[in-house]
Design an enzyme around this catalytic site. Structure first.
Site, PDB file in Angstrom:
ATOM      1  N   GLN A  70       0.791  -1.227   0.000  1.00  0.00           N
ATOM      2  CA  GLN A  70       0.000   0.000   0.000  1.00  0.00           C
ATOM      3  C   GLN A  70       0.825   1.279   0.000  1.00  0.00           C
ATOM      4  O   GLN A  70       0.317   2.335  -0.337  1.00  0.00           O
ATOM      5  CB  GLN A  70      -0.963  -0.009   1.194  1.00  0.00           C
ATOM      6  CG  GLN A  70      -2.007  -1.108   1.084  1.00  0.00           C
ATOM      7  CD  GLN A  70      -2.955  -1.124   2.266  1.00  0.00           C
ATOM      8  OE1 GLN A  70      -2.687  -1.762   3.267  1.00  0.00           O
ATOM      9  NE2 GLN A  70      -4.058  -0.411   2.169  1.00  0.00           N
ATOM     10  N   HIS A  93      -1.962  -5.266 -12.530  1.00  0.00           N
ATOM     11  CA  HIS A  93      -1.538  -5.096 -13.916  1.00  0.00           C
ATOM     12  C   HIS A  93      -2.462  -5.833 -14.891  1.00  0.00           C
ATOM     13  O   HIS A  93      -2.758  -5.346 -15.975  1.00  0.00           O
ATOM     14  CB  HIS A  93      -0.092  -5.582 -14.100  1.00  0.00           C
ATOM     15  CG  HIS A  93       0.895  -4.729 -13.356  1.00  0.00           C
ATOM     16  ND1 HIS A  93       2.174  -5.136 -13.058  1.00  0.00           N
ATOM     17  CD2 HIS A  93       0.783  -3.484 -12.834  1.00  0.00           C
ATOM     18  CE1 HIS A  93       2.800  -4.183 -12.394  1.00  0.00           C
ATOM     19  NE2 HIS A  93       1.975  -3.170 -12.247  1.00  0.00           N
ATOM     20  N   ASP A 124       2.256   0.529  -8.146  1.00  0.00           N
ATOM     21  CA  ASP A 124       3.613   0.540  -8.716  1.00  0.00           C
ATOM     22  C   ASP A 124       4.502   1.572  -8.026  1.00  0.00           C
ATOM     23  O   ASP A 124       5.692   1.334  -7.801  1.00  0.00           O
ATOM     24  CB  ASP A 124       3.583   0.864 -10.220  1.00  0.00           C
ATOM     25  CG  ASP A 124       3.051  -0.303 -11.041  1.00  0.00           C
ATOM     26  OD1 ASP A 124       2.691  -1.339 -10.458  1.00  0.00           O
ATOM     27  OD2 ASP A 124       3.001  -0.169 -12.289  1.00  0.00           O
ATOM     28  N   ARG A 152       3.980   0.551  12.743  1.00  0.00           N
ATOM     29  CA  ARG A 152       3.717  -0.786  12.217  1.00  0.00           C
ATOM     30  C   ARG A 152       3.821  -0.751  10.695  1.00  0.00           C
ATOM     31  O   ARG A 152       3.177   0.071  10.046  1.00  0.00           O
ATOM     32  CB  ARG A 152       2.316  -1.237  12.623  1.00  0.00           C
ATOM     33  CG  ARG A 152       1.887  -2.542  11.979  1.00  0.00           C
ATOM     34  CD  ARG A 152       0.449  -2.906  12.354  1.00  0.00           C
ATOM     35  NE  ARG A 152       0.076  -4.182  11.799  1.00  0.00           N
ATOM     36  CZ  ARG A 152      -0.992  -4.386  11.010  1.00  0.00           C
ATOM     37  NH1 ARG A 152      -1.815  -3.404  10.687  1.00  0.00           N
ATOM     38  NH2 ARG A 152      -1.250  -5.580  10.535  1.00  0.00           N
ATOM     39  N   HIS A 158       1.139  -9.147   4.709  1.00  0.00           N
ATOM     40  CA  HIS A 158      -0.060  -8.315   4.557  1.00  0.00           C
ATOM     41  C   HIS A 158      -0.560  -8.490   3.120  1.00  0.00           C
ATOM     42  O   HIS A 158      -0.627  -7.549   2.343  1.00  0.00           O
ATOM     43  CB  HIS A 158       0.277  -6.858   4.895  1.00  0.00           C
ATOM     44  CG  HIS A 158      -0.902  -6.004   5.289  1.00  0.00           C
ATOM     45  ND1 HIS A 158      -1.001  -5.349   6.498  1.00  0.00           N
ATOM     46  CD2 HIS A 158      -2.035  -5.683   4.617  1.00  0.00           C
ATOM     47  CE1 HIS A 158      -2.138  -4.660   6.549  1.00  0.00           C
ATOM     48  NE2 HIS A 158      -2.779  -4.845   5.424  1.00  0.00           N
ATOM     49  N   ASN A 208      -1.738 -10.524   8.592  1.00  0.00           N
ATOM     50  CA  ASN A 208      -2.759  -9.507   8.787  1.00  0.00           C
ATOM     51  C   ASN A 208      -4.114 -10.002   8.287  1.00  0.00           C
ATOM     52  O   ASN A 208      -4.238 -10.398   7.130  1.00  0.00           O
ATOM     53  CB  ASN A 208      -2.394  -8.236   8.020  1.00  0.00           C
ATOM     54  CG  ASN A 208      -3.450  -7.160   8.180  1.00  0.00           C
ATOM     55  OD1 ASN A 208      -3.575  -6.571   9.253  1.00  0.00           O
ATOM     56  ND2 ASN A 208      -4.224  -6.912   7.130  1.00  0.00           N
ATOM     57  N   GLU A 209      -5.103  -9.998   9.159  1.00  0.00           N
ATOM     58  CA  GLU A 209      -6.497 -10.292   8.791  1.00  0.00           C
ATOM     59  C   GLU A 209      -6.643 -11.443   7.795  1.00  0.00           C
ATOM     60  O   GLU A 209      -7.094 -11.233   6.659  1.00  0.00           O
ATOM     61  CB  GLU A 209      -7.159  -9.043   8.191  1.00  0.00           C
ATOM     62  CG  GLU A 209      -7.241  -7.869   9.127  1.00  0.00           C
ATOM     63  CD  GLU A 209      -7.912  -6.655   8.486  1.00  0.00           C
ATOM     64  OE1 GLU A 209      -8.269  -6.709   7.294  1.00  0.00           O
ATOM     65  OE2 GLU A 209      -8.066  -5.643   9.181  1.00  0.00           O
ATOM     66  N   ASN A 218      -7.542  -5.453  14.795  1.00  0.00           N
ATOM     67  CA  ASN A 218      -7.932  -4.362  13.908  1.00  0.00           C
ATOM     68  C   ASN A 218      -9.422  -4.139  14.105  1.00  0.00           C
ATOM     69  O   ASN A 218     -10.216  -5.087  14.032  1.00  0.00           O
ATOM     70  CB  ASN A 218      -7.668  -4.718  12.439  1.00  0.00           C
ATOM     71  CG  ASN A 218      -6.186  -4.789  12.124  1.00  0.00           C
ATOM     72  OD1 ASN A 218      -5.341  -4.481  12.969  1.00  0.00           O
ATOM     73  ND2 ASN A 218      -5.859  -5.199  10.904  1.00  0.00           N
ATOM     74  N   TYR A 224     -12.711  -1.311  13.209  1.00  0.00           N
ATOM     75  CA  TYR A 224     -13.193  -0.095  12.566  1.00  0.00           C
ATOM     76  C   TYR A 224     -14.674   0.157  12.802  1.00  0.00           C
ATOM     77  O   TYR A 224     -15.100   1.287  12.916  1.00  0.00           O
ATOM     78  CB  TYR A 224     -13.008  -0.183  11.039  1.00  0.00           C
ATOM     79  CG  TYR A 224     -11.577  -0.173  10.556  1.00  0.00           C
ATOM     80  CD1 TYR A 224     -10.966   1.008  10.146  1.00  0.00           C
ATOM     81  CD2 TYR A 224     -10.835  -1.356  10.481  1.00  0.00           C
ATOM     82  CE1 TYR A 224      -9.662   1.029   9.678  1.00  0.00           C
ATOM     83  CE2 TYR A 224      -9.524  -1.341  10.017  1.00  0.00           C
ATOM     84  CZ  TYR A 224      -8.942  -0.152   9.620  1.00  0.00           C
ATOM     85  OH  TYR A 224      -7.651  -0.150   9.161  1.00  0.00           O
ATOM     86  N   GLU A 253      -4.838  -1.587  14.094  1.00  0.00           N
ATOM     87  CA  GLU A 253      -5.461  -0.700  13.105  1.00  0.00           C
ATOM     88  C   GLU A 253      -6.760  -0.151  13.671  1.00  0.00           C
ATOM     89  O   GLU A 253      -7.565  -0.889  14.236  1.00  0.00           O
ATOM     90  CB  GLU A 253      -5.811  -1.455  11.810  1.00  0.00           C
ATOM     91  CG  GLU A 253      -4.641  -1.757  10.931  1.00  0.00           C
ATOM     92  CD  GLU A 253      -5.041  -2.442   9.625  1.00  0.00           C
ATOM     93  OE1 GLU A 253      -6.162  -2.213   9.136  1.00  0.00           O
ATOM     94  OE2 GLU A 253      -4.214  -3.210   9.104  1.00  0.00           O
TER      95      GLU A 253
HETATM   96  C1  PNW Z   1      -7.836  -3.400   6.610  1.00  0.00           C
HETATM   97  N1  PNW Z   1     -14.224  -4.454   6.174  1.00  0.00           N
HETATM   98  O1  PNW Z   1      -8.718  -4.075   5.761  1.00  0.00           O
HETATM   99  C2  PNW Z   1      -6.460  -3.715   6.080  1.00  0.00           C
HETATM  100  O2  PNW Z   1      -5.656  -4.369   7.016  1.00  0.00           O
HETATM  101  C3  PNW Z   1      -5.736  -2.520   5.511  1.00  0.00           C
HETATM  102  O3  PNW Z   1      -4.769  -2.967   4.595  1.00  0.00           O
HETATM  103  C4  PNW Z   1      -6.724  -1.574   4.877  1.00  0.00           C
HETATM  104  O4  PNW Z   1      -6.128  -0.541   4.174  1.00  0.00           O
HETATM  105  C5  PNW Z   1      -7.588  -1.037   6.001  1.00  0.00           C
HETATM  106  O5  PNW Z   1      -8.206  -2.069   6.722  1.00  0.00           O
HETATM  107  C6  PNW Z   1      -8.646  -0.062   5.532  1.00  0.00           C
HETATM  108  O6  PNW Z   1      -9.505  -0.680   4.620  1.00  0.00           O
HETATM  109  C7  PNW Z   1     -10.081  -4.100   5.930  1.00  0.00           C
HETATM  110  O7  PNW Z   1     -14.868  -4.782   5.181  1.00  0.00           O
HETATM  111  C8  PNW Z   1     -10.809  -4.565   4.860  1.00  0.00           C
HETATM  112  O8  PNW Z   1     -14.808  -4.236   7.249  1.00  0.00           O
HETATM  113  C9  PNW Z   1     -12.177  -4.691   4.936  1.00  0.00           C
HETATM  114  C10 PNW Z   1     -12.833  -4.336   6.097  1.00  0.00           C
HETATM  115  C11 PNW Z   1     -12.105  -3.857   7.176  1.00  0.00           C
HETATM  116  C12 PNW Z   1     -10.726  -3.729   7.084  1.00  0.00           C
END
Ligand code: PNW
Length: 484
Positions: free
Chosen positions: A36, A56, A69, A94, A139, A183-184, A317, A319, A378
């Protein structure tokens, strides 16, 4: 100007305006991942990763037909990134290691010295400023050559991953004390696994990633722990769920177990293995769909024992939250997820802004898994491009407040808090539209100029004063200070 803001806020703190203290011992940092931010996709001898190949070859599946890229060009600008982290006062950073930068063709016989040098330089730079590196091995960007033989649906990936991890521990392990394996895994298997999009494959993918994680954990204990004294853990995405009718606690629990619990239960629960409700529901549904056995592979009792306890911390993580209700046969879990129309969102359509859900998740982890040390690796908000990101300040403030309450009132053992992300990044299929950064990146210009957003100034004050500064107060003082 920075000094003025600090001074004013310090006076404010003294003057008795109630502000929450950041718990002693809680380390605050920010996160990125290799694909990323790095760019340099073919620099020197770097090999092709699945994300190089995918962006690509299938560019129509990515917003604006973009790719990583160049991304933030952190491969060339890592010193600038570390300076930004330092200026924000971050205590840890991180990042992830790109598998194909270390092993260009996947073979441990062919280690890229240039790749190793890049990460050594980055880690040294962080140490120079007293920023602790928190390093993810994987990741989502494995070698394309492995994808061509089945990717994570192929059991051989487990040993390929162990070989790669061994090289990284050997080369970088003397300077890194906190490792994350994967990661996830579930998000990868559900949304980004490039193979056929069927359930059986999804379960197999997660099964192999779980085993790969555990093997790397044990390999580190056997071969490196005595000398390197590091911690090894896994990073799981855990949402919070609210039942639509307000009383269906079972629906909330099933949703949790099919998401977070899927891999948390085998690793962190007392009995290990996949969650009971998941084993039962997938078996029933498989039968209903005409499969002769469950689509969810079985973990043998020796694997159950081997996987149990294979993480020194719970990498979390978090959100968002969702509404849930039960709908038999809708999918294996029988859970329908939805949003509450009154909820505010980030620009990512999955990101409902529910700070209270963060506290709930921390309490659930405490209860289900016997209060493990939690490293939040995260948490953050997506916005459109721009510098005046008051929404992000409010998001981080409100989420951190719930976390601090979970720590101080409920005894949750949270030791690290990490904002996603340090920079605006290549946000996978959303490319450069959805911006999570504390720092703005100009992707239209080859220089990839970085500009700290307001949120990075706010976070700096929070870290240096160890106070959770309220967004309004911050803005008042910031505006006043700007006129000084
Ligand atoms: C994470 N959802 O992914 C990843 O670890 C990161 O690489 C990413 O950039 C970041 O969150 C923000 O998107 C997720 O659908 C992907 O709830 C999908 C979800 C949550 C986190």
């Amino acid at each position: 100007m920075k000094i003025c803001v600090g001074l004013l806020l310090w006076l404010l703190g003294r003057s008795g305006v109630d502000m929450m203290e950041i718990p002693r011992g809680l380390s605050i940092g920010a996160s990125t991942s290799a694909y990323q931010v790095e760019g340099g996709w073919n620099a020197s001898d770097k090999g092709v990763s699945v994300w190089d190949a995918f962006t690509h070859e299938e560019s129509s599946l990515i917003k604006d037909r973009e790719n990583g890229d160049i991304a933030c060009d952190s491969y060339h600008k890592y010193q600038e990134d570390v300076a930004l982290a330092k200026n924000m006062g971050l205590q840890h950073y991180r990042f992830s290691v790109s598998w194909t930068r270390i092993l260009p063709n996947g073979s441990p016989e062919n280690v890229s010295r240039v790749g190793i040098r890049y990460y050594k330089n980055l880690i040294d730079e962080l140490h120079t400023y007293g920023i602790e590196p928190v390093v993810t091995l994987y990741h989502w960007d494995h070698p394309q050559s492995f994808e061509e033989v089945g990717g994570w649906a192929n059991d051989n990936m487990i040993d390929y991953f162990v070989e790669y991890a061994r090289v990284v521990f050997r080369e970088l392990g003397s300077r890194v004390k906190i490792w994350s394996t994967v990661n996830e895994p579930i998000i990868y298997c559900q949304f980004f696994d490039f193979g056929m999009n069927d359930d059986t494959r999804k379960y197999r993918c997660a099964h192999n990633l779980l085993k790969a994680h555990a093997k790397v954990y044990h390999m580190y204990q056997r071969e490196f722990k005595d000398r390197q004294h590091g911690q090894v853990g896994i990073v799981l995405l855990c949402h919070n769920y609210y039942s639509l009718n307000g009383i269906d606690a079972e629906a909330e629990d099933i949703a949790f177990e099919f998401g977070c619990g899927w891999l948390a239960n085998p690793i962190f629960s007392k009995d290990g293995d996949y969650p009971a409700v998941m084993k039962q529901k997938v078996a029933e549904e498989s039968k209903y769909q005409g499969f002769t056995k469950s689509k969810l592979p079985k973990l043998s009792s020796s694997w159950i024992e081997y996987i149990k306890g294979s993480s020194d911390y719970f990498g979390l993580n978090h959100y968002t939250s969702f509404m849930v209700e039960q709908h038999p046969h809708l999918n294996d879990s029988g859970i329908l997820k939805s949003d509450n129309p009154i909820w505010k969102k980030g620009v990512s359509d999955w990101l409902n802004i529910i700070p209270e859900g963060f506290g709930e998740v921390l309490r659930i982890i405490k209860e289900k898994y016997n209060n493990p040390p939690v490293y939040v690796l995260e948490n953050g908000l997506s916005t459109t491009a721009g510098i005046e990101d008051l929404d992000r300040i409010k998001f981080l403030h409100d989420y951190m407040k719930q976390m601090i309450m979970a720590i101080t009132h409920d005894g949750c053992n949270v030791q690290k808090y990490t904002v996603w992300s340090l920079l605006d990044t290549f946000e996978w299929k959303e490319a450069y539209r959805n911006r999570f950064g504390l720092v703005h990146v100009d992707f239209t210009n080859n220089r990839r100029m970085r500009t700290p957003k307001l949120s990075s100034k706010w976070l700096h004050e929070v870290i240096t004063q160890r106070q959770l500064i309220k967004p309004d107060e911050f803005m008042k003082q910031f505006r006043a200070a700007s006129y000084v």
